[in-house]
Design an enzyme around this catalytic site. Structure first.
Site, PDB file in Angstrom:
ATOM      1  N   CYS A   2       0.848  -1.173   0.000  1.00  0.00           N
ATOM      2  CA  CYS A   2       0.000   0.000   0.000  1.00  0.00           C
ATOM      3  C   CYS A   2       0.894   1.236   0.000  1.00  0.00           C
ATOM      4  O   CYS A   2       1.980   1.230   0.576  1.00  0.00           O
ATOM      5  CB  CYS A   2      -0.933   0.082   1.198  1.00  0.00           C
ATOM      6  SG  CYS A   2      -2.058  -1.303   1.328  1.00  0.00           S
ATOM      7  N   ARG A  27       3.712  -0.388  -5.068  1.00  0.00           N
ATOM      8  CA  ARG A  27       3.433  -0.943  -3.740  1.00  0.00           C
ATOM      9  C   ARG A  27       2.089  -1.659  -3.684  1.00  0.00           C
ATOM     10  O   ARG A  27       1.730  -2.220  -2.646  1.00  0.00           O
ATOM     11  CB  ARG A  27       3.447   0.181  -2.700  1.00  0.00           C
ATOM     12  CG  ARG A  27       4.770   0.895  -2.595  1.00  0.00           C
ATOM     13  CD  ARG A  27       4.674   2.036  -1.623  1.00  0.00           C
ATOM     14  NE  ARG A  27       4.655   1.573  -0.261  1.00  0.00           N
ATOM     15  CZ  ARG A  27       5.688   1.542   0.562  1.00  0.00           C
ATOM     16  NH1 ARG A  27       6.846   1.949   0.128  1.00  0.00           N
ATOM     17  NH2 ARG A  27       5.566   1.114   1.783  1.00  0.00           N
ATOM     18  N   TRP A  74      -2.833  -2.646  -1.633  1.00  0.00           N
ATOM     19  CA  TRP A  74      -2.600  -4.063  -1.868  1.00  0.00           C
ATOM     20  C   TRP A  74      -3.422  -4.773  -0.790  1.00  0.00           C
ATOM     21  O   TRP A  74      -3.155  -4.624   0.394  1.00  0.00           O
ATOM     22  CB  TRP A  74      -1.123  -4.423  -1.743  1.00  0.00           C
ATOM     23  CG  TRP A  74      -0.850  -5.856  -2.104  1.00  0.00           C
ATOM     24  CD1 TRP A  74      -0.705  -6.368  -3.356  1.00  0.00           C
ATOM     25  CD2 TRP A  74      -0.711  -6.955  -1.203  1.00  0.00           C
ATOM     26  NE1 TRP A  74      -0.489  -7.727  -3.290  1.00  0.00           N
ATOM     27  CE2 TRP A  74      -0.487  -8.113  -1.987  1.00  0.00           C
ATOM     28  CE3 TRP A  74      -0.750  -7.085   0.179  1.00  0.00           C
ATOM     29  CZ2 TRP A  74      -0.304  -9.378  -1.431  1.00  0.00           C
ATOM     30  CZ3 TRP A  74      -0.570  -8.345   0.731  1.00  0.00           C
ATOM     31  CH2 TRP A  74      -0.347  -9.474  -0.078  1.00  0.00           C
ATOM     32  N   ASN A  98      -1.456   2.077   5.823  1.00  0.00           N
ATOM     33  CA  ASN A  98      -0.601   1.002   5.324  1.00  0.00           C
ATOM     34  C   ASN A  98      -0.233   0.157   6.529  1.00  0.00           C
ATOM     35  O   ASN A  98       0.154   0.687   7.564  1.00  0.00           O
ATOM     36  CB  ASN A  98       0.655   1.626   4.696  1.00  0.00           C
ATOM     37  CG  ASN A  98       1.625   0.578   4.202  1.00  0.00           C
ATOM     38  OD1 ASN A  98       1.277  -0.596   4.089  1.00  0.00           O
ATOM     39  ND2 ASN A  98       2.836   1.006   3.896  1.00  0.00           N
ATOM     40  N   GLY A  99      -0.383  -1.180   6.431  1.00  0.00           N
ATOM     41  CA  GLY A  99      -0.061  -2.055   7.556  1.00  0.00           C
ATOM     42  C   GLY A  99      -1.262  -2.901   7.931  1.00  0.00           C
ATOM     43  O   GLY A  99      -2.213  -3.029   7.160  1.00  0.00           O
ATOM     44  N   GLU A 477      15.356 -18.825  -9.210  1.00  0.00           N
ATOM     45  CA  GLU A 477      15.056 -17.463  -9.649  1.00  0.00           C
ATOM     46  C   GLU A 477      14.393 -17.472 -11.031  1.00  0.00           C
ATOM     47  O   GLU A 477      13.437 -16.730 -11.285  1.00  0.00           O
ATOM     48  CB  GLU A 477      16.354 -16.636  -9.652  1.00  0.00           C
ATOM     49  CG  GLU A 477      16.275 -15.257 -10.285  1.00  0.00           C
ATOM     50  CD  GLU A 477      15.312 -14.301  -9.591  1.00  0.00           C
ATOM     51  OE1 GLU A 477      14.713 -14.660  -8.561  1.00  0.00           O
ATOM     52  OE2 GLU A 477      15.146 -13.181 -10.104  1.00  0.00           O
ATOM     53  N   LYS A 481      10.754 -15.961 -11.718  1.00  0.00           N
ATOM     54  CA  LYS A 481      10.502 -14.907 -12.713  1.00  0.00           C
ATOM     55  C   LYS A 481       9.391 -15.341 -13.662  1.00  0.00           C
ATOM     56  O   LYS A 481       8.502 -14.572 -13.976  1.00  0.00           O
ATOM     57  CB  LYS A 481      11.756 -14.610 -13.557  1.00  0.00           C
ATOM     58  CG  LYS A 481      12.860 -13.791 -12.945  1.00  0.00           C
ATOM     59  CD  LYS A 481      12.574 -12.344 -12.714  1.00  0.00           C
ATOM     60  CE  LYS A 481      11.977 -12.120 -11.351  1.00  0.00           C
ATOM     61  NZ  LYS A 481      12.870 -11.885 -10.268  1.00  0.00           N
ATOM     62  N   GLU A 484       5.906 -15.379 -11.809  1.00  0.00           N
ATOM     63  CA  GLU A 484       5.295 -14.123 -11.371  1.00  0.00           C
ATOM     64  C   GLU A 484       4.852 -13.220 -12.519  1.00  0.00           C
ATOM     65  O   GLU A 484       3.898 -12.474 -12.362  1.00  0.00           O
ATOM     66  CB  GLU A 484       6.165 -13.370 -10.356  1.00  0.00           C
ATOM     67  CG  GLU A 484       7.411 -12.741 -10.893  1.00  0.00           C
ATOM     68  CD  GLU A 484       8.197 -11.997  -9.819  1.00  0.00           C
ATOM     69  OE1 GLU A 484       7.600 -11.427  -8.907  1.00  0.00           O
ATOM     70  OE2 GLU A 484       9.446 -11.987  -9.903  1.00  0.00           O
ATOM     71  N   HIS A 500      14.146 -37.982  -7.531  1.00  0.00           N
ATOM     72  CA  HIS A 500      13.585 -38.412  -6.248  1.00  0.00           C
ATOM     73  C   HIS A 500      12.097 -38.091  -6.156  1.00  0.00           C
ATOM     74  O   HIS A 500      11.554 -37.982  -5.054  1.00  0.00           O
ATOM     75  CB  HIS A 500      14.372 -37.781  -5.095  1.00  0.00           C
ATOM     76  CG  HIS A 500      15.797 -38.223  -5.071  1.00  0.00           C
ATOM     77  ND1 HIS A 500      16.193 -39.478  -4.660  1.00  0.00           N
ATOM     78  CD2 HIS A 500      16.932 -37.598  -5.490  1.00  0.00           C
ATOM     79  CE1 HIS A 500      17.506 -39.604  -4.788  1.00  0.00           C
ATOM     80  NE2 HIS A 500      17.977 -38.462  -5.301  1.00  0.00           N
ATOM     81  N   LYS A 600       5.391  -4.574  -5.208  1.00  0.00           N
ATOM     82  CA  LYS A 600       6.853  -4.529  -5.199  1.00  0.00           C
ATOM     83  C   LYS A 600       7.404  -4.658  -3.785  1.00  0.00           C
ATOM     84  O   LYS A 600       8.380  -5.345  -3.547  1.00  0.00           O
ATOM     85  CB  LYS A 600       7.305  -3.207  -5.816  1.00  0.00           C
ATOM     86  CG  LYS A 600       8.805  -3.015  -5.881  1.00  0.00           C
ATOM     87  CD  LYS A 600       9.375  -3.729  -7.056  1.00  0.00           C
ATOM     88  CE  LYS A 600      10.885  -3.610  -7.149  1.00  0.00           C
ATOM     89  NZ  LYS A 600      11.435  -4.766  -7.884  1.00  0.00           N
TER      90      LYS A 600
HETATM   91  O1  M6R Z   1      12.498  -5.590  -1.376  1.00  0.00           O
HETATM   92  P1  M6R Z   1      12.935  -6.983  -1.128  1.00  0.00           P
HETATM   93  O2  M6R Z   1      14.176  -7.355  -1.867  1.00  0.00           O
HETATM   94  O3  M6R Z   1      13.054  -7.320   0.330  1.00  0.00           O
HETATM   95  O4  M6R Z   1      11.774  -7.903  -1.726  1.00  0.00           O
HETATM   96  C1  M6R Z   1      11.820  -9.291  -1.567  1.00  0.00           C
HETATM   97  C2  M6R Z   1      10.818  -9.969  -2.466  1.00  0.00           C
HETATM   98  O5  M6R Z   1       9.519  -9.526  -2.184  1.00  0.00           O
HETATM   99  C3  M6R Z   1      11.107  -9.724  -3.952  1.00  0.00           C
HETATM  100  O6  M6R Z   1      12.403 -10.112  -4.294  1.00  0.00           O
HETATM  101  C4  M6R Z   1      10.103 -10.517  -4.818  1.00  0.00           C
HETATM  102  O7  M6R Z   1      10.311 -11.882  -4.680  1.00  0.00           O
HETATM  103  C5  M6R Z   1      10.183 -10.068  -6.269  1.00  0.00           C
HETATM  104  N1  M6R Z   1       8.874  -9.847  -6.775  1.00  0.00           N
HETATM  105  C6  M6R Z   1      10.778 -11.093  -7.155  1.00  0.00           C
HETATM  106  O8  M6R Z   1      10.871 -10.670  -8.468  1.00  0.00           O
END
Ligand code: M6R
Length: 605
Positions: A2, A27, A74, A98-99, A477, A481, A484, A500, A600
């Site tokens: 948020c 956010r 969010w 926010n929170g 990773e 990617k 997401e 396994h 984000k």
């Molecule tokens: O701001 P941060 O690096 O702490 O964020 C951590 C994760 O939320 C962030 O890396 C998330 O997994 C990304 N969307 C991945 O692309």
């Protein structure tokens, strides 16, 4: 999560609030809203979905005034619809938050019979509480301060009150909030980005602080309602840094920025003349026998790669865990451990909580962050920047490779100070780091070719990414990617683990992306490749020039990144998995920069 922005101004604020929201959209983008005071009267507008929906709504139903608050959401409590959108209003009061208010159900219960609740949110109760206090005869300041005392949980608030001309009340506990200082007006925002067009002079509120801002000034109070002063921080880097330029998406722009961002990171951590790692004196790895790396998502995968580096090069044990699990498993911390948080934003709630947990336990703490004004940077004993510049795409790309670059340099420095690496070894590995920007440029030249391969991948329902050694986290990773931004199900696996269990999922045409630069594990990875290929998998091999020669004809497709020492190879294979995910998502027409359900910065647990 948020985003909040507020302006106590001298001229109309609506457009500027909406502009601030657009900067905060990373956010969260489930809904947005705005509340304005005009002639002391309060009006609001809200819309489900992205900020552009709110903009369209405001165009049809204009609202104007010189004091206002705005919010992009969010969703945590309540579905993402207009009813649950902030600002929430009760009587004379409008609130953006926010929170998470953890005791909101008890507080709702306490107002039963007195107030009607219209939303499913935890925030609405705050608007009612302030309004009830006003009805009971308290002044606006007293009502706001009294309400804060009743709340448990995490919050950053902006509050305006009908009849109270020109004032915004705000507070923070657990969620970041900053005041912005203008020439003849004042602002509040979740972060510097929110206020980038308005000011570069910020005051970060401390835990428990609350404040009142007006066009001509502001007052800050601490947890005990005592007036306090807080330092002014000057933010460098202008708003233009967050523009998309000629790129179709921020993500693509950020992928392409990597030669430059890695150079910037190296500038901080490598001495190119002495050919050595150059890290702050405050970090001496001789003082520690273990590093505890804690992070979330992509940042956690950077930490996993670092575990290979610290253990192999520096002989230094590394524990790595996702932040959301770490402190709840009552970890054995030891007394010679360095805690290292890795976080692009420096605000991720779980990572921040882990940092605080270890700090309280007496550990030396460090935070490797991109945002040096973030809470983690301010609270850790040592703040280590990655200098990647603002990352706007929700999918982390350039921050990841800069995290890796900085962690590689830290591991090198640990090896030198612990005497596990000769001077020749130090020179060789430092040179490998210095060559990275050029090699990343080489990897980016594969873009067009990878775009073609991505078309095939975009037809898949599910995919696997395999690697061994320090390529395992890159497999994770790559899968993250793809998931997401393209919404294709994907799993990263240690190549040797597939047999396994998960190999049962391989059938004709299942895409398997194998990460295998030519290193000491190459042969073994290729055996695993053959195990899945013989069961019908469609293989894309990401390797280097020597690997490509050795594995000719073993894969349907090959992505050949520049050759390098295995120490830096994870950074080069990363570029390939980033481009593969990006183009797959573009083929599928998803919202690459703002994928569904994500934000984000995850500032709730
Ligand atoms: O701001 P941060 O690096 O702490 O964020 C951590 C994760 O939320 C962030 O890396 C998330 O997994 C990304 N969307 C991945 O692309």
């Amino acid at each position: 999560m948020c985003g909040i922005i507020g302006i106590a101004g001298q001229t109309t604020v609506t457009d500027r609030l909406v502009d601030g929201l657009k900067r905060l959209e990373y956010r969260g983008y489930d809904s947005s809203g705005i509340a304005i005071l005009s002639g002391g009267e309060l009006s609001r507008a809200r819309a489900e979905g992205k900020i552009k929906n709110l903009e369209a709504h405001i165009k049809d139903h204009p609202l104007n005034g010189q004091t206002g608050i705005a919010h992009t959401r969010w969703a945590t409590h309540g579905v993402p619809n207009e009813t649950n959108a902030h600002p929430h209003k009760s009587g004379r009061v409008a609130v953006v938050h926010n929170g998470i208010i953890e005791n909101f159900l008890d507080l709702r219960e306490s107002l039963k019979g007195q107030r009607e609740f219209r939303t499913e949110t935890d925030t609405e109760v705050v608007a009612h509480l302030v309004d009830v206090e006003l009805e009971n005869g308290k002044t606006p300041r007293e009502a706001f301060a009294a309400t804060l005392k009743k709340l448990h949980g995490a919050y950053a608030f902006g509050v305006i009150i009908d009849g109270v001309e020109d004032e915004i009340f705000c507070a923070r506990a657990g969620s970041p909030l900053a005041l912005g200082i203008g020439d003849d007006e004042h602002y509040l925002g979740s972060d510097a980005m929110a206020m980038a067009q308005l000011t570069n002079r910020l005051i970060y509120l401390e835990e428990g602080d609350w404040a009142v801002i007006r066009p001509d000034g502001f007052e800050i109070f601490d947890l005990k309602d005592q007036p306090v002063t807080r330092d002014v921080t000057i933010i460098s880097g202008g708003p233009a840094m967050a523009e998309k330029g000629n790129y179709r998406h921020f993500m693509l722009k950020e992928i392409y920025e990597q030669p430059e961002t890695i150079t910037q990171t190296l500038g901080n951590y490598v001495d190119e003349f002495r050919l050595s790692a150059n890290i702050p004196e405050s970090v001496d790895f001789k003082d520690f026998d273990r590093v505890i790396i804690i992070a979330c998502g992509t940042a956690c995968y950077a930490g996993m790669v670092a575990k290979y580096w610290f253990e192999q090069v520096a002989g230094l044990a590394v524990d790595i865990d996702v932040a959301s699990e770490f402190r709840y498993r009552r970890p054995v911390l030891g007394d010679r451990s360095l805690f290292l948080a890795v976080s692009q934003s420096g605000e991720t709630a779980d990572t921040l909580a882990a940092l605080r947990y270890c700090k309280e336990a007496g550990l030396k703490t460090a935070a490797l962050v991109n945002v040096m004004t973030s809470t983690m940077a301010r609270e850790a004993d040592i703040a280590l920047p990655i200098n990647a510049g603002p990352e706007i795409g929700v999918a982390s790309t350039k921050a990841f490779t800069s995290q890796l670059t900085a962690l590689a340099a830290l591991a090198l420095s640990a090896a030198v100070s612990r005497g596990t690496l000769s001077r020749e070894g130090e020179i060789r590995l430092t040179r490998e780091l210095i060559k990275l920007p050029r090699k990343v440029t080489g990897a980016l030249e594969l873009d067009k070719m990878i775009e073609g391969l991505a078309f095939e991948l975009s037809k898949a329902k599910s995919a696997f990414y395999l690697g061994r050694g320090s390529q395992v986290p890159i497999a994770f990773e790559g899968a993250l990617k793809l998931k997401e931004i393209s919404y294709i199900h994907a799993e990263g696996y240690a190549a040797g683990e597939l047999k396994h269990g998960p190999i049962a999922l391989i059938e004709d045409g299942t895409p398997v992306i194998v990460l295998a630069p030519y290193d000491e594990l190459f042969e073994k990875t290729i055996s695993n490749l053959q195990e899945v290929a013989s069961r019908g998998a469609r293989i894309t091999l990401i390797t280097d020039e020597i690997g490509a020669k050795s594995a000719a004809n073993m894969a349907a497709d090959m992505i050949v990144v520049p050759s390098s020492d295995s120490f830096v190879a994870p950074i080069l294979t990363t570029i390939a998995v980033q481009l593969l995910a990006y183009h797959t998502a573009v083929h599928l027409g998803t919202d690459v920069d703002q994928p569904r359900n994500l934000a984000k910065s995850v500032t709730v647990e």
